[in-house]
Scaffold this motif. Structure first.
Motif, PDB file in Angstrom:
ATOM      1  N   LYS A 191       0.842  -1.211   0.000  1.00 20.63           N
ATOM      2  CA  LYS A 191       0.000   0.000   0.000  1.00 20.63           C
ATOM      3  C   LYS A 191       0.875   1.258   0.000  1.00 20.63           C
ATOM      4  N   LYS A 192       1.919   1.239   0.836  1.00 26.52           N
ATOM      5  CA  LYS A 192       2.803   2.406   0.985  1.00 26.52           C
ATOM      6  C   LYS A 192       3.740   2.582  -0.216  1.00 26.52           C
ATOM      7  N   TYR A 194       3.607   1.045  -3.356  1.00 21.81           N
ATOM      8  CA  TYR A 194       3.052   1.000  -4.712  1.00 21.81           C
ATOM      9  C   TYR A 194       1.696   1.690  -4.850  1.00 21.81           C
ATOM     10  N   LYS A 195       1.176   2.225  -3.724  1.00 21.85           N
ATOM     11  CA  LYS A 195      -0.177   2.834  -3.737  1.00 21.85           C
ATOM     12  C   LYS A 195      -1.183   1.850  -4.327  1.00 21.85           C
ATOM     13  N   ASP A 228      -5.698   0.214  -7.657  1.00 23.79           N
ATOM     14  CA  ASP A 228      -4.865   1.412  -7.614  1.00 23.79           C
ATOM     15  C   ASP A 228      -5.529   2.453  -6.714  1.00 23.79           C
ATOM     16  N   MET A 229      -4.773   2.990  -5.739  1.00 19.22           N
ATOM     17  CA  MET A 229      -5.347   3.960  -4.797  1.00 19.22           C
ATOM     18  C   MET A 229      -5.534   5.336  -5.418  1.00 19.22           C
ATOM     19  N   VAL A 230      -4.870   5.585  -6.549  1.00 24.30           N
ATOM     20  CA  VAL A 230      -4.970   6.901  -7.189  1.00 24.30           C
ATOM     21  C   VAL A 230      -6.192   6.968  -8.110  1.00 24.30           C
TER      22      VAL A 230
END
Length: 334
Positions: A191-192, A194-195, A228-230
């Protein structure tokens, strides 16, 4: 017909059931799927595990055990009941005697909760035994001799470290850093770095396939998928063993410190025995690549992975059940 003696390894990640004379008859994930609205149990074990992270809003798949103790009493009772019916333990005319394992630092309240859940699911007598002791017996150690034996049992919720002699625990330590924490470390690292959001099952797969805790350990790669968090879209990345080594370093160091603390409190004569005999690794965490090498280097004693480390506790209950009548004084009264 007489009731059968049953040994239960009531683990945070898996439940194993051993029936006297038959061996291990059940090994399933400690997961219960429930309907939020009605509170009805929809599925238990393997079937419920397949639902984790994939259920609609009205169904929730959870683990009723956390850190080696009961987090949800009703779900634990339902899970135990389901498994005992599945292995035909309840079809006997008389109720079975049950031996359940628990972490070494469990409180009397937590102990009572385990006994109550077992009694409500149909047991005549419930016996409690400490997990590292049972794991050591299941790993083939003769803990009843006047000599030191050391076991490190890395489960799903807890890591239990103990030195045993004359059939009892001499020094012990139980910490809440184990397999589940490794999964969380991997999940947070991805998570940190590679988002990317991944599920618990993917993190567990990474742990089994590419993880290593040896400084110059395996160098494997693996493709994983997540969200993907973005932009919120699915994405695939490739991760390698070295990255996971970094992610797990802190948690593995906690286990090393727990083992060192136990050795520091051990009487010198028993310490000498441990140098000769070595330390036995049991539990699913023993399968983590390089853990035996790392512990051996840090503790300065030989570290051996038990045969079938995940089955040691369940097999140990079987051996102790053979001598159950001698252990009647172990029963905890409510």
């Amino acid at each position: 017909m007489f009731g059968r003696d049953i040994g239960i390894d009531l683990g945070t990640a898996n439940v194993l059931i051993h029936i006297k004379g038959q061996g291990i008859v059940l090994d399933e994930p400690s997961v219960v799927a429930m309907d939020r609205r009605s509170g009805d149990v929809m599925a238990v074990g393997e079937e419920a595990f397949r639902m984790v992270g994939r259920t609609p809003g009205n169904i929730i798949a959870t683990r009723p055990m956390k850190d080696g103790v009961i987090a949800d009493f009703d779900q634990t009772e339902a899970m135990l009941n389901h498994f005992l019916v599945k292995v035909n333990a309840k079809s006997m005319m008389s109720k079975p005697r049950i031996l359940i394992c628990c972490p070494t630092n469990i409180t009397s309240v937590e102990q009572k909760a385990i006994i109550e859940a077992a009694e409500k699911s149909g047991s005549k007598n419930v016996f409690i035994e400490e997990e590292p002791k049972v794991a050591a017996v299941g790993a083939g150690m003769d803990i009843f001799q006047p000599s030191g034996n050391m076991v490190v049992d890395i489960g799903g919720g807890t890591t239990d470290v103990a030195v045993l002699s004359m059939g009892s625990v001499v020094t012990a330590n139980s910490i809440k850093t184990a397999g589940d924490q490794f999964d969380l470390d991997i999940l947070n690292y991805i998570k940190k770095s590679y988002k990317l959001l991944i599920g618990d099952r993917t993190a567990e797969m990474v742990k089994k396939e590419v993880a290593t805790v040896a400084p110059n350990g395996a160098n494997r790669e693996m493709e994983i998928r997540g969200r993907d968090m973005v932009n919120g879209l699915p994405r695939t990345i490739t991760i390698n063993s070295q990255e996971i080594y970094e992610a797990l370093t802190e948690s593995v160091n906690h286990i090393v410190h727990a083992a060192k603390n136990v050795l520091e409190q051990t009487p010198p004569e028993l310490s000498a025995d441990i140098i000769d005999r070595g330390v036995i690794l049991t539990g699913g965490g023993a399968l983590l690549h390089g853990i035996d090498e790392l512990l051996g280097d840090e503790l300065g004693v030989p570290v051996i992975i038990a045969e079938e480390p995940m089955n040691c506790v369940a097999n140990g209950t079987g051996i102790i059940l053979e001598n159950l009548d001698k252990m009647a004084n172990k029963k905890v009264k409510i």
